[in-house]
Design an enzyme around this catalytic site. Structure first.
Site, mmCIF file in Angstrom:
data_model
loop_
_atom_site.group_PDB
_atom_site.id
_atom_site.type_symbol
_atom_site.label_atom_id
_atom_site.label_comp_id
_atom_site.label_asym_id
_atom_site.label_seq_id
_atom_site.Cartn_x
_atom_site.Cartn_y
_atom_site.Cartn_z
ATOM 1 N N GLY A 50 -53.634 49.928 -9.671
ATOM 2 C CA GLY A 50 -53.810 49.602 -11.077
ATOM 3 C C GLY A 50 -54.544 50.669 -11.866
ATOM 4 O O GLY A 50 -55.539 51.236 -11.397
ATOM 5 N N ASN A 73 -59.545 40.461 -0.395
ATOM 6 C CA ASN A 73 -60.123 41.626 -1.069
ATOM 7 C C ASN A 73 -60.547 41.285 -2.481
ATOM 8 O O ASN A 73 -59.948 40.437 -3.155
ATOM 9 C CB ASN A 73 -59.124 42.795 -1.077
ATOM 10 C CG ASN A 73 -58.292 42.859 -2.338
ATOM 11 O OD1 ASN A 73 -58.730 43.413 -3.350
ATOM 12 N ND2 ASN A 73 -57.105 42.258 -2.298
ATOM 13 N N CYS A 134 -54.396 39.542 -11.673
ATOM 14 C CA CYS A 134 -55.422 39.926 -10.704
ATOM 15 C C CYS A 134 -56.456 38.818 -10.569
ATOM 16 O O CYS A 134 -57.078 38.417 -11.566
ATOM 17 C CB CYS A 134 -56.107 41.215 -11.116
ATOM 18 S SG CYS A 134 -57.353 41.750 -9.930
ATOM 19 N N ILE A 195 -45.177 37.844 -5.365
ATOM 20 C CA ILE A 195 -46.306 37.344 -6.132
ATOM 21 C C ILE A 195 -47.517 38.253 -5.926
ATOM 22 O O ILE A 195 -47.536 39.069 -4.999
ATOM 23 C CB ILE A 195 -46.687 35.904 -5.683
ATOM 24 C CG1 ILE A 195 -46.984 35.899 -4.199
ATOM 25 C CG2 ILE A 195 -45.621 34.923 -6.101
ATOM 26 C CD1 ILE A 195 -47.498 34.591 -3.611
ATOM 27 N N GLY A 221 -51.254 39.208 3.021
ATOM 28 C CA GLY A 221 -50.882 39.273 4.426
ATOM 29 C C GLY A 221 -49.973 38.142 4.851
ATOM 30 O O GLY A 221 -49.548 37.306 4.040
ATOM 31 N N GLY A 247 -45.478 39.613 -0.567
ATOM 32 C CA GLY A 247 -46.426 38.613 -0.070
ATOM 33 C C GLY A 247 -46.229 38.394 1.420
ATOM 34 O O GLY A 247 -45.427 37.569 1.819
#
Length: 310
Positions: A50, A73, A134, A195, A221, A247
């Site tokens: 980003g 994260n 985000c 997504i 993950g 995803g």
């Protein structure tokens, strides 16, 4: 069957790609970080991390941890800012014959518009991906992605500022993702990315404190793949735009499932941290699958899910 007739070429919102595998934003840096391990020219597209109107330092440590079958994260979109990207990062990427898609972030509409305008005036940017989803920012970011009115307004204003292909990254942290998808389609988006990460958290039972300094973060993950597949399928049935599915894609079989659900391309994310060559291995595996199934074009696979009639 003549395997030379297999076609992996796709066009995503006006971006022509030699194969349908790109890198997910935030997992591949600015491309140069992986260049010693991956031939960037072999990718369908490089989606960089980003970019914001000014440099961001990101969230405090700790901001990443492994979870069962996934990763949490809260990096907070640390980046060099749009001017730094254009002067320091883009020239390197211009050495390669691969589309560069820039993920664009902001806390206000004005910040998004500033970044997009600057990117529209330089060579080497194939498209922009609006990050309206985000989950680890204290303001902006995700708020646009959970409100269809705000999402429509943002995408409409960005559409007026650029002729670049416009992808919009959707949040799974909503009650009905199709409402947001239709809103941004109506506002002028050229494609959708589905997504972004799921909002999650981790707690240390011994200290009774959160494992992530930001308290919450984005879960990615293999753990989220079933959710991602379901949401891609729902979006596919609701809009006419091409979808970049992502995803939990760890291998080519995962990727194939996304095409069957309705994706026209895929993005590999968390797998890059485990295997830097994951993206090109996924692309090769998709080609092998098409040969085995005697399918001549990846386009034939999109939305091919066989659902029994009720």
């Amino acid at each position: 069957m003549n395997t030379e007739n297999i076609s992996l070429n796709v066009n995503i919102g006006g971006i022509q790609m030699r194969n349908p595998v790109m890198t997910a934003s935030g997992t591949f840096g600015y491309g140069s970080e992986y260049a010693d391990f991956v031939d960037l020219n072999s990718l369908g597209a490089v989606v960089v991390k980003g970019v914001t109107s000014v440099p961001w330092q990101g969230n405090p440590m700790n901001r990443i941890m492994e979870t069962p079958s996934g990763m949490l994260n809260a990096i907070g979109l640390q980046n060099v800012g749009v001017d730094g990207f254009i002067s320091e990062k883009l020239p390197y990427l211009n050495n390669f014959d691969v589309p560069v898609i820039v993920n664009v972030c902001g806390k206000t509409v004005e910040e998004y518009l500033l970044v997009v305008e600057k990117l529209s005036n330089v060579d080497g940017v194939a498209g922009v991906e609006l990050n309206i989803s985000c989950p680890n920012l204290d303001c902006g970011g995700m708020s646009f992605g959970v409100d269809p009115t705000l999402a429509h307004q943002l995408v409409s204003q960005v559409r007026e500022k650029t002729d670049l292909p416009l992808l919009v990254k959707l949040s799974p942290n909503v009650t009905d993702i199709t409402i947001i998808a239709r809103a941004v389609e109506d506002a002028g988006a050229d494609a959708l990315s589905a997504i972004n990460t799921l909002l999650g958290m981790a707690i240390n039972a011994k200290t009774q404190k959160p494992e992530i300094a930001n308290v919450t973060g984005g879960l990615s993950g293999p753990a989220i793949k079933p959710v991602a597949l379901r949401l891609v399928w729902e979006v596919y049935k609701s809009v006419s735009l091409p979808i970049v599915g992502m995803g939990g894609i760890m291998n080519s079989t995962d990727a194939v499932e996304f095409f069957i659900a309705g994706a026209s391309a895929v993005a590999v994310g968390t797998a890059n941290f485990i295997n830097p060559q994951a993206s090109i291995e996924v692309a090769a595996g998709i080609g092998d699958y098409l040969k085995q199934m005697e399918i001549t074009s990846i386009k034939e696979l999109v939305g091919s899910l066989k659902v029994a009639s009720k």
